[in-house]
Write an enzyme that holds these catalytic residues in place. Sequence first.
Site, short mmCIF file in Angstrom:
data_model
loop_
_atom_site.label_atom_id
_atom_site.label_comp_id
_atom_site.label_asym_id
_atom_site.label_seq_id
_atom_site.Cartn_x
_atom_site.Cartn_y
_atom_site.Cartn_z
N SER B 477 -39.37 -12.42 9.61
CA SER B 477 -40.12 -13.67 9.70
C SER B 477 -40.03 -14.46 8.41
O SER B 477 -39.92 -15.69 8.42
CB SER B 477 -41.59 -13.40 10.04
OG SER B 477 -41.65 -12.88 11.36
N SER B 544 -37.18 -6.26 18.43
CA SER B 544 -36.21 -6.07 19.51
C SER B 544 -35.34 -4.84 19.26
O SER B 544 -34.15 -4.96 18.96
CB SER B 544 -35.35 -7.32 19.69
OG SER B 544 -34.84 -7.81 18.47
#
Lengths: 302, 642
Positions: B477, B544
């Site tokens: 992020s 993921s």
Amino acid sequence: MSKDRLTHLKRLEAESIHIIREVAAEFRNPVMLYSIGKDSSVMLRLALKAFYPGKLPFPLLHVDTTWKFREMIAFRDATVKAEGLDLLVHTNADGVAAGITPFTHGSSAYTNVMKTEALKQALTAHGFDAAFGGARRDEEKSRAKERVFSFRTDTHAWDPKNQRPELWRLYNSRVRPGESIRVFPLSNWTELDIWQYILLEKIPIVPLYFSAERPVVNRGGQWIMVDDDRLPLLSGESPELRRVRFRTLGCYPLTAAVESDAATLPEIVREMLIARTSERSGRLIDHDDNASMEKKKREGYF
Amino acid sequence: MNAIDPNVAADASAFTDYLGRHEKKSLLRFLTCGSVDDGKSTLIGRLLYDSKLLFEDQLLSLEKDSRKHGTVGDDIDLALLVDGLEAEREQGITIDVAYRFFSTDRRKFIVADTPGHEQYTRNMATGASTSDLAVILVDARRGVLTQTRRHSFIASLVGIRHVVLAVNKIDLVGFSQAIFEDIVADYRAFAASLGFKTLTAIPLSARYGDNVLDRSSQMPWYEGPTLVEHLETVVVDDDAAERPFRLPVQWVNRPNLDFRGFSGTIVSGTVRRGDPVVVAKSGRTSVVKSIVTFDGDLEAASAGEAVTLTLDDEIDISRGDVLSGAIDRPEIADQFAAHLIWMADDPLLPGRPYLLKIGARQVTAQVTAIRHKIDVNTGGELPAKSLALNEVGVANLSLSEAVAFDAYAVNRETGAFIIIDRLSNLTVGAGMIDNGLRRAGNIHWQALDVDKRTRALAKGQKPAVVWFTGLSGAGKSTIANLVEKKLTALGRHAYILDGDNVRHGLNRDLGFSDADRVENIRRVAETARLFVDAGLIVLVSFISPFRAERQLARELVEEGEFIEVFVDTPLDVAEARDPKGLYAKARAGEIAHFTGVSSPYEAPERAEVRLGTTTAAADLLAERVVTYLQDSGIIPGVEVTI
């Protein structure tokens, strides 16, 4: 005289030929409804002109109610032979088996079974996707809004609220399987145009249009011809010979004759021009009520 | 008029003359238009009534109907003659196009009676398409209204060049010359730009017949023709035979091996035996051998005649081809600009394939761009993305193959087309060609329907998914946020999808089981795909952990649009950073299925970008992502952005 190059008949003729060619080119399986009357005779002539020197690329269909004048059937067969036409004849066998006649079931029920239903049967059985009819817009008020290409659903219904817009001479021939188009090449002809064209072109028509002595009885102020012994005579009726002719031809008990001495085409035209009764009033079918034609059309009548 | 003088009827030779005259009549097709109460139907009823085309039973029926539905008291309501269908009679409003017929010694008339109600623009256009003249009604008490302008505009748009301004109900304004002249001046000022060749104003009263057929005794000041006098004499097709020859081939007539004819209606010009002709599209030429009709061969034929041509040479001609003269050929193009009138409840959708019928040819066509729509009340241009029922616009069309055509202004027959919906088979639009478009010269005109590419081009970039994968705490992020900042600074359009803005909304219902993780990624991947379609650069920042899901996300978008960025931070380093204290909780057994602790992480095998976070600062790593995007053409390189 005006400076316009083409006469109105020449323009009407060209328009009809254009429509007929368009149908032959765009539909898979067209048919021409042939009613033996004067309008059918004109429509047939226009079709012959459209494909000359070729033959008609589609068959004719006659819906035979079994109540046509004998002279009509003779004329039909002679015409087919003379022009080398492909004629289909359809009769509603169910109606015949059920004993439907104009006398036993009334004009309305009879017309529905022997004409409207019979026509639908024939169209469905042959899978025709286009059917020419000889109707004209000047015949009747609801006809005035009919399209040249008039869409019918797969149940042969006509929806006057949902007609396809028709612009220029660009006709929309798209239908799904089962659906069809009724095509009216004579849409813009009037009765006078038809007669003038017959006169000009020397088109053969059924002799019943010409005055002759014929056996008739008077019913409700109208002359009904006794074409054969199937016409039940009412008490007090006995056929008399009168000089009569027919302004319109249909099934003989439903089509009234008018007293007339007009025995030639110019005389017929002259009589028509001074006539004081409009064409369809000779057809008893329309007398039920004013909107009856529109109802019949919605149900699939031509 | 049509009914005959009994003296003529009685005299055989006079009658023969009469028939001769009537055989030589010409034909004029006109339409009547006006507002709801302008008295249109009454005027047509008057024309039929005065020309004695009503028979006794029709009159009887009219009297009966007048008592039932009439709006004029005890008088015969002439409008009822022409208001056809049951529903219309009950509503007291004409809702469709009806065709009426009357004739005089000089001409037969076909009248298209079109409705005045606002929502039926399509019907008026339909009636106008086959008419040469328009009778535009104005109520003398109300003058030129918005609807008057609309009807005049549509008449002009559909190519009507002859107009009669019928100032009706003149009896209700005391047959006033001043009022008439004011209205005419008003109308002339407005109509000056509409391109009418003739404009004839006539004061009349349809209800009482003044100046319809017979000259009114109430208006000595009016010296012009009555309506019927004008309709009988106005010349509308004076040059049709002199214009360039066009014959759209409807039917190839091949009854036997010795005859090959091309049948169709000559829509303009004249053709003579021996004339050279050209098949417009192929450019092949031949010479007219014969002009064949049922009534014998012709030396020449001209506009309006339905004929069959045979040619000297065996050249390939089929239905839909247009024959023309050797000079003044039609244009050939597969793209053109046209005025469209939309006629369906479903709006026109640019990019949707429709069928287009022009002449005898039917092709697939798309509207590639709507330039603008037109306010039919004012003629003003408005921006538009589609056209709704009864709207008029100017659009570019692209056809599946080239067709022969002329501009509608030059030739109404070869410049007109209809649009048919391929599914419903309905006629949904009418078109009038303005001009052809050449591909090379008009690149901006062939821009297709707005799609991913056009949206992205508008943003100066290619759309892409930049998929950051890595362990919790790897720095995904942080880097993604820096990339977004840098892209925004470069004027590009990016958006971040991460746990913070997705898990709290879209995926609020999902937990951390393997099944939920798969669903989590599936939703994110689908969302990313939508954003790519919107033309954006989507920065996806999710752990993921499974290769299969990342592969799924990759396959949702096109080749080259998916950039996998592996934020490669060893587990021990990530666990040491533990910015949210999650590893500690996982180790304590408080979080089940925690990636790297109690659930596997499948590292990418062929990521487009691999960022080792232990050897470089986050800003530098973000810069490497931006450079990658420039190098792969997602965003312009530095030299371009200066």
